[in-house]
Design an enzyme around this catalytic site. Structure first.
Site, mmCIF file in Angstrom:
data_model
loop_
_atom_site.group_PDB
_atom_site.id
_atom_site.type_symbol
_atom_site.label_atom_id
_atom_site.label_comp_id
_atom_site.label_asym_id
_atom_site.label_seq_id
_atom_site.Cartn_x
_atom_site.Cartn_y
_atom_site.Cartn_z
ATOM 1 N N HIS A 199 21.327 -8.095 -8.853
ATOM 2 C CA HIS A 199 20.964 -6.695 -8.602
ATOM 3 C C HIS A 199 20.194 -6.106 -9.780
ATOM 4 O O HIS A 199 19.172 -5.439 -9.595
ATOM 5 C CB HIS A 199 22.226 -5.837 -8.412
ATOM 6 C CG HIS A 199 23.096 -6.224 -7.256
ATOM 7 N ND1 HIS A 199 24.337 -6.790 -7.421
ATOM 8 C CD2 HIS A 199 22.930 -6.105 -5.917
ATOM 9 C CE1 HIS A 199 24.900 -6.999 -6.245
ATOM 10 N NE2 HIS A 199 24.065 -6.594 -5.302
ATOM 11 N N ASP A 257 18.874 -12.835 0.266
ATOM 12 C CA ASP A 257 19.130 -12.596 1.690
ATOM 13 C C ASP A 257 17.787 -12.676 2.403
ATOM 14 O O ASP A 257 17.178 -11.657 2.732
ATOM 15 C CB ASP A 257 19.788 -11.227 1.862
ATOM 16 C CG ASP A 257 21.089 -11.144 1.080
ATOM 17 O OD1 ASP A 257 22.094 -11.675 1.557
ATOM 18 O OD2 ASP A 257 21.077 -10.595 -0.037
ATOM 19 N N SER A 268 28.108 -10.808 -4.811
ATOM 20 C CA SER A 268 29.333 -10.030 -5.039
ATOM 21 C C SER A 268 30.539 -10.758 -4.450
ATOM 22 O O SER A 268 31.664 -10.600 -4.914
ATOM 23 C CB SER A 268 29.204 -8.644 -4.397
ATOM 24 O OG SER A 268 28.039 -8.002 -4.853
HETATM 25 P P1 AMP Z 1 24.029 -6.343 -1.632
HETATM 26 O O1 AMP Z 1 24.693 -5.487 -2.666
HETATM 27 O O2 AMP Z 1 24.669 -7.671 -1.444
HETATM 28 O O3 AMP Z 1 23.785 -5.615 -0.328
HETATM 29 O O4 AMP Z 1 22.576 -6.665 -2.209
HETATM 30 C C1 AMP Z 1 21.692 -5.637 -2.576
HETATM 31 C C2 AMP Z 1 20.340 -6.232 -2.862
HETATM 32 O O5 AMP Z 1 20.456 -7.180 -3.936
HETATM 33 C C3 AMP Z 1 19.763 -6.991 -1.659
HETATM 34 O O6 AMP Z 1 18.362 -6.773 -1.607
HETATM 35 C C4 AMP Z 1 20.085 -8.429 -2.009
HETATM 36 O O7 AMP Z 1 19.208 -9.349 -1.404
HETATM 37 C C5 AMP Z 1 19.928 -8.418 -3.510
HETATM 38 N N1 AMP Z 1 20.646 -9.531 -4.129
HETATM 39 C C6 AMP Z 1 21.952 -9.877 -3.971
HETATM 40 N N2 AMP Z 1 22.232 -11.006 -4.660
HETATM 41 C C7 AMP Z 1 21.079 -11.390 -5.263
HETATM 42 C C8 AMP Z 1 20.707 -12.484 -6.101
HETATM 43 N N3 AMP Z 1 21.584 -13.423 -6.464
HETATM 44 N N4 AMP Z 1 19.423 -12.559 -6.525
HETATM 45 C C9 AMP Z 1 18.523 -11.617 -6.148
HETATM 46 N N5 AMP Z 1 18.800 -10.558 -5.365
HETATM 47 C C10 AMP Z 1 20.068 -10.446 -4.928
#
Ligand code: AMP
Length: 274
Positions: free
Chosen positions: A37, A148, A184
């Protein structure tokens, strides 16, 4: 950094920025922030005048059987990380939807396979929340992680189809020191599950590095390495249509979702012709 919890305050601020022609960058998240993030936040910092990060665990994208109530949270730690990464406004609404909210956003086709097949209501929830967040924050540019990959493709298509006038930018997939894609949900893994989960990116790397143009041969190379408690899918797909590609004759994406105990992990890697 300002922390905003009210939907109305966020919207009024955003309309002011828009009237003044500000370039607003936006990174939506569900919190419990890790280096994946914060990398997106730091990259977005370089592309905009005003940087907004949202943290909202969106009930619409969880099925009743999924982990909404136990989804990990750390609002104070998240706020510190956002500030350090250069965020101007942290939007953390307690409640994002009005009581009589009745609209859903459905990006058909792209959402029916892969993650969508395993989680039938998931992408409708994602598209709906992102659409509402876009309305409230009025961004010029928004970044979504390639971690994702299907979600990125779906949201890029939504912004284009609905002529939202928002640039959708991919952020690089960030991995832990041993190659596990940061998520997460990695906190749910036991030591044994985490050790076996390392075979997920190794299987994808084997697919990427195999010389054969035949997708079946490459997928078999990946499957022979993978150790998991259940494989939802492992495919080589076109990055725009998300359709499975039989021959590696152009830049494609190997995508996979595997289960370790009760935790589903997603990963993907770019695949180029040999
Ligand atoms: P989330 O909190 O899981 O909904 O993710 C929020 C944003 O962070 C989304 O655009 C995800 O694709 C991105 N994200 C989550 N994990 C990663 C990672 N390991 N590398 C890059 N982006 C990530």
């Amino acid at each position: 950094m300002d922390v905003i919890r009210s939907v109305d305050t966020m919207h009024a601020l955003a309309l002011g920025w828009r009237a003044r022609g500000k370039k607003v960058g936006f990174v939506p998240t569900m919190g419990y922030l890790h280096r994946g993030h914060t990398t997106l936040i730091e990259l977005m910092r370089q592309r905009c005048e005003i940087l907004v990060v949202s943290i909202y665990v969106n009930p619409l994208q969880f099925a009743p059987t999924e982990d909404l109530s136990r989804y990990p949270r750390d609002p104070e730690g998240d706020a510190r990380k956002c500030q350090a990464a250069g965020c101007d406004v942290l939007f953390m609404p307690d409640n994002l939807y009005p009581p009589d909210f009745r609209t859903t956003v459905d990006v058909s086709g792209l959402t029916s396979r892969w993650e969508g097949a395993a989680r039938p209501t998931h992408f409708q929830g994602v598209a709906t929340v992102v659409c509402r967040l876009f309305g409230l924050v009025q961004p010029t540019v928004a970044m979504f992680g390639e971690k994702d990959f299907q979600q990125f493709t779906v949201l890029k298509s939504m912004a284009r189809d609905l002529a939202m006038g928002i640039e959708i930018v991919p952020g690089p997939l960030v991995r832990d020191h041993d190659g596990l894609a940061l998520s997460s949900r990695n906190v749910y893994l036991s030591a044994d599950e985490r050790a076996r989960a390392l075979t997920l990116h190794r299987a994808l790397y084997a697919i990427r590095d195999h010389a054969s143009p035949d997708a079946e041969v490459r997928k078999a190379a990946g499957r022979s390495i993978l150790q998991c408690d259940g494989l939802d899918y492992l495919e080589i797909v076109d990055p725009e249509t998300l359709e499975a590609a039989p021959v590696i004759d152009r830049p494609l994406r190997a995508i996979a979702t595997a289960r370790y105990g009760r935790t589903r992990l997603l990963d993907n890697v770019a695949v180029l012709p040999a």
